[in-house]
Design a protein around this motif. Structure first.
Motif, PDB file in Angstrom:
ATOM      1  N   TYR A 194      37.243  10.902  66.082  1.00 50.27           N
ATOM      2  CA  TYR A 194      38.157  12.040  66.116  1.00 50.27           C
ATOM      3  C   TYR A 194      38.458  12.536  64.699  1.00 50.27           C
ATOM      4  O   TYR A 194      38.439  13.743  64.432  1.00 50.27           O
ATOM      5  CB  TYR A 194      39.458  11.659  66.820  1.00 50.27           C
ATOM      6  N   LEU A 195      38.722  11.614  63.793  1.00 48.58           N
ATOM      7  CA  LEU A 195      39.024  12.004  62.407  1.00 48.58           C
ATOM      8  C   LEU A 195      37.829  12.697  61.748  1.00 48.58           C
ATOM      9  O   LEU A 195      38.005  13.643  60.976  1.00 48.58           O
ATOM     10  CB  LEU A 195      39.467  10.788  61.596  1.00 48.58           C
ATOM     11  N   LEU A 196      36.628  12.242  62.044  1.00 45.47           N
ATOM     12  CA  LEU A 196      35.424  12.899  61.520  1.00 45.47           C
ATOM     13  C   LEU A 196      35.221  14.266  62.153  1.00 45.47           C
ATOM     14  O   LEU A 196      34.888  15.237  61.474  1.00 45.47           O
ATOM     15  CB  LEU A 196      34.184  12.029  61.773  1.00 45.47           C
ATOM     16  N   ALA A 197      35.409  14.359  63.465  1.00 46.64           N
ATOM     17  CA  ALA A 197      35.136  15.609  64.195  1.00 46.64           C
ATOM     18  C   ALA A 197      36.124  16.716  63.834  1.00 46.64           C
ATOM     19  O   ALA A 197      35.788  17.894  63.965  1.00 46.64           O
ATOM     20  CB  ALA A 197      35.159  15.347  65.697  1.00 46.64           C
ATOM     21  N   ARG A 198      37.305  16.355  63.371  1.00 48.98           N
ATOM     22  CA  ARG A 198      38.274  17.390  62.956  1.00 48.98           C
ATOM     23  C   ARG A 198      37.741  18.228  61.808  1.00 48.98           C
ATOM     24  O   ARG A 198      38.004  19.418  61.724  1.00 48.98           O
ATOM     25  CB  ARG A 198      39.584  16.736  62.516  1.00 48.98           C
ATOM     26  N   LYS A 199      36.999  17.594  60.897  1.00 47.15           N
ATOM     27  CA  LYS A 199      36.521  18.279  59.693  1.00 47.15           C
ATOM     28  C   LYS A 199      35.040  18.650  59.760  1.00 47.15           C
ATOM     29  O   LYS A 199      34.601  19.546  59.058  1.00 47.15           O
ATOM     30  CB  LYS A 199      36.732  17.373  58.471  1.00 47.15           C
ATOM     31  N   GLN A 200      34.282  17.920  60.588  1.00 46.22           N
ATOM     32  CA  GLN A 200      32.837  18.138  60.628  1.00 46.22           C
ATOM     33  C   GLN A 200      32.404  18.388  62.069  1.00 46.22           C
ATOM     34  O   GLN A 200      32.341  17.452  62.878  1.00 46.22           O
ATOM     35  CB  GLN A 200      32.113  16.924  60.038  1.00 46.22           C
ATOM     36  N   PRO A 201      32.061  19.637  62.395  1.00 48.80           N
ATOM     37  CA  PRO A 201      31.732  19.991  63.779  1.00 48.80           C
ATOM     38  C   PRO A 201      30.532  19.245  64.361  1.00 48.80           C
ATOM     39  O   PRO A 201      30.418  19.120  65.570  1.00 48.80           O
ATOM     40  CB  PRO A 201      31.429  21.489  63.708  1.00 48.80           C
ATOM     41  N   GLU A 202      29.662  18.713  63.531  1.00 49.75           N
ATOM     42  CA  GLU A 202      28.496  17.996  64.056  1.00 49.75           C
ATOM     43  C   GLU A 202      28.884  16.704  64.771  1.00 49.75           C
ATOM     44  O   GLU A 202      28.059  16.101  65.469  1.00 49.75           O
ATOM     45  CB  GLU A 202      27.453  17.714  62.964  1.00 49.75           C
TER      46      GLU A 202
END
Length: 185
Positions: free
Chosen positions: A120-128
């Motif tokens: 979730y923390l990654l997906a907030r900033k990186q759409p991939e």
């Protein structure tokens, strides 16, 4: 006769467990970061410059979590949240948990719950990472959906570990409950 704990009771206990585990992991993280500062003489912000330390930190937090759940489950089958909601974890035959069952339950539950927050923390900033977020979200709800269709309403990790969560009413003593010091004398 042992009564299975209801889904609502187990879900609320799960939510309470998240709060307790968060506090425990914050303390463990403080110890890790303090140790890093004492041993290296560097600021905590420098921790991210060492990927192997991030992996070690993750392993440390996982070990603390395993020790917490393992210790609680092996010493009476209850965490603090489970005590609050009068739930107890037992083997399917009503016996206390074995170390093997604790490890299986922990590993399967971790596979379901662990990926959600970091992805979730990654997906907030990186759409991939959006697809990974959907997969992690699916894994997170899998135990709850499984319990809706399971014949005994048990979570998937209970099936793998051959355990069950039972309800102990406050007013009815159980033959599985440990006797108090007065009763033992």
């Amino acid at each position: 006769m042992l009564i299975s704990a209801g889904l609502t009771r187990r879900f609320v206990s799960f939510l309470y467990e998240i709060l307790l585990l968060t506090a425990l992991l914050l303390i463990a993280e403080g110890l890790f970061q303090g140790g890093f500062q004492l041993l290296s003489g560097q600021a905590v912000t420098e921790l991210s410059a060492y990927p192997w330390l991030n992996a070690l930190n993750f392993a440390w937090l996982t070990l603390v979590t395993l020790l917490y759940f393992g210790w609680c489950w092996m010493r009476g089958g209850q965490t603090l949240a489970m005590k609050t909601w009068r739930c107890r974890l037992l083997m399917q035959d009503g016996a206390n948990l074995t170390p093997k069952a604790v490890l299986i339950r922990f590993v399967v539950a971790s596979a379901c719950y662990l990926p959600l927050l970091p992805i979730y923390l990654l997906a907030r900033k990186q759409p991939e990472y959006q697809l990974g977020l959907y997969i992690a979200g699916g894994l997170f709800v899998l135990p709850f959906i499984w319990a809706l269709f399971d014949r005994d309403k048990q979570f998937i990790y209970d099936r793998f570990a051959k355990t069950r969560t039972v309800f102990f009413p406050k007013e009815v003593p159980s033959k599985y409950a440990k006797p108090s010091q007065d009763e033992a004398a």
